[in-house]
Design an enzyme around this catalytic site. Structure first.
Site, mmCIF file in Angstrom:
data_model
loop_
_atom_site.group_PDB
_atom_site.id
_atom_site.type_symbol
_atom_site.label_atom_id
_atom_site.label_comp_id
_atom_site.label_asym_id
_atom_site.label_seq_id
_atom_site.Cartn_x
_atom_site.Cartn_y
_atom_site.Cartn_z
ATOM 1 N N ARG A 34 0.919 -1.158 -0.008
ATOM 2 C CA ARG A 34 0.168 0.131 -0.172
ATOM 3 C C ARG A 34 0.860 1.218 0.215
ATOM 4 N NH1 ARG A 34 -5.154 -1.478 2.495
ATOM 5 N NH2 ARG A 34 -5.918 -2.938 0.991
ATOM 6 N N GLU B 222 -0.620 -8.187 -6.382
ATOM 7 C CA GLU B 222 -1.894 -8.639 -6.823
ATOM 8 C C GLU B 222 -1.972 -10.154 -7.204
ATOM 9 O OE1 GLU B 222 -5.045 -7.048 -7.040
ATOM 10 O OE2 GLU B 222 -4.359 -5.200 -6.110
ATOM 11 N N GLY C 99 1.452 -22.193 -4.156
ATOM 12 C CA GLY C 99 0.759 -23.015 -5.054
ATOM 13 C C GLY C 99 0.374 -22.244 -6.272
ATOM 14 N N CYS D 67 -19.868 -1.940 10.155
ATOM 15 C CA CYS D 67 -19.847 -1.861 8.831
ATOM 16 C C CYS D 67 -20.191 -0.487 8.531
ATOM 17 C CB CYS D 67 -20.667 -3.030 8.208
ATOM 18 S SG CYS D 67 -20.611 -2.691 6.602
ATOM 19 N N SER E 45 -7.366 -27.173 -6.266
ATOM 20 C CA SER E 45 -8.588 -26.682 -6.380
ATOM 21 C C SER E 45 -9.726 -27.614 -6.881
ATOM 22 C CB SER E 45 -8.499 -25.462 -7.522
ATOM 23 O OG SER E 45 -8.101 -25.916 -8.549
#
Ligand code: SF4
Length: 380
Positions: A47, A59, A103, A222, A323
């Site tokens: 950041r 990312e 992975g 929230c 997966s």
């Protein structure tokens, strides 16, 4: 906390928490989220950077992996490959070694190829357009949005798993997110703050990761509680709807740790195409119906490497989930009998010592085998 400009919260609150989407106070949602982010946003190493390369690495690592796992990998990666040119110039083996344990290795292979394209086709500059970014291997629309908004403050929306969940709850989506992708993209774009897209997208990701979590959303913390339809209907624990998934297939694999007279072990490098491409492994393969593990290992080793082995004691059994399937690796010590090993179904074979194994990138499931070999060596 990085300095973030605090927007002014409108003094007039919406009277109706169950607003129709067509009339929702989008600007209020934006401002509430940005204020929350200024106070509660996560401090993450990437950041503080505006370097598109560093943000791109984060990312890609975050695509399938949790933040706390990614942070040490991200830091080691940038120490090893500080610039896109360093990554482009590295060997695939160096790249896979740095990725070892994360992975989904196609991410690393694509990163490497994309870095070479950035260097050769874009003069070492990450593309600053959506079309240019998604033309690179391994970069889809949401990854491109994450990079372009974080690095260049461009108003490009994102839609990762966290964002899908938050938006699905906000509007009480009646279908699973996978069946409403174009709508979700549209909502992400509609909500995106045009003046602060960097902070807005990061805030949305943080909201999903820290407040609107999959199992226990903390609605009392929230910033969107007054507008949230799922909360108003007490459905926050039921949403989003999930797709019905068939159980994962389970494969039994026979794996050989083949020793020669010099106390070396035979390893092979998987073909580039397909799962775990380019990684090293202990040879073996899937049990055929009616076959024992020992029979499977002898057959696979003959088919893959053209050699005969004697199958000995079991070393370890490893269970691992990918997966789309699960595997059980039934690993046995084997003794090389006859034949010169050939890479018949792989790219390369090599005899190595137990100590040498640390130099090669292996899939996570194989790391357990290496640990077992090291333990056995220490006991011997
Ligand atoms: S109110 Fe609850 S369910 Fe709604 S967006 Fe916020 S955390 Fe999620």
């Amino acid at each position: 906390m990085p300095s973030r400009k605090l927007p002014n919260l409108p003094t007039q609150q919406s009277a109706d928490p169950l607003l129709d989407w067509s009339t929702v106070a989008v600007s209020e949602l934006r401002q509430r989220l940005l204020i929350w982010y200024a106070q509660q946003g996560r401090e993450l190493p990437w950041r503080n950077s505006r370097d598109p390369y560093a943000i791109w690495i984060s990312e890609i690592m975050l695509q399938q992996t949790q933040v706390k796992t990614v942070i040490p990998y991200y830091q080691r990666w940038l120490a090893m490959f500080p610039t896109v040119a360093d990554l482009a110039a590295a060997s695939q083996e160096q790249v896979l070694k740095q990725w070892e344990g994360l992975g989904y290795y196609a991410r690393a292979r694509n990163l490497h190829r994309a870095a070479q394209q950035v260097v050769h086709d874009h003069g070492g500059q990450f593309p600053s357009t959506l079309a240019g970014a998604i033309a690179l291997p391994g970069i889809g629309r949401t990854t491109a949005g994450g990079i372009l908004s974080a690095a260049f403050n461009q108003p490009v929306p994102i839609l990762d798993g966290n964002v899908k969940r938050v938006l699905a709850r906000l509007v009480a989506l009646e279908r699973s997110p996978s069946r409403a992708l174009s709508q979700l993209w549209q909502w992400s774009e509609t909500l995106l703050d045009q003046e602060s897209p960097r902070n807005f997208n990061q805030a949305l990701m943080d909201l999903g990761a820290t407040v609107c979590t999959p199992k226990q959303p903390a609605c009392d913390r929230c910033p969107w509680i007054v507008h949230c339809r799922a909360y108003a209907r007490a459905m926050q624990h039921e949403l989003p709807h999930s797709d019905q998934r068939p159980p994962l297939p389970h494969k039994q694999i026979g794996v050989a740790v083949i020793w020669n007279e010099q106390r070396q072990i035979l390893i092979d490098r998987r073909r580039q195409e397909g799962l775990l491409g380019g990684l090293w492994e202990f040879p073996g393969g899937k049990l055929e119906p009616g076959e024992t593990v020992e029979q499977c290992i002898r057959r696979e080793i003959q088919e893959e490497l053209g050699i005969d082995v004697e199958v000995g004691d079991r070393l370890i059994t490893v269970n691992h989930a990918y997966s789309h399937f699960r595997v059980t690796l039934n690993v046995h010590h084997c003794r090389h009998l006859t034949g010169e090993p050939q890479p018949l179904e792989c790219d390369e074979v090599r005899w190595v010592t137990v100590d040498d194994l640390a130099q090669y990138p292996f899939p996570k499931a194989n790391i357990h085998i290496i640990d077992a070999l090291k333990q056995a060596q220490r006991r011997a």
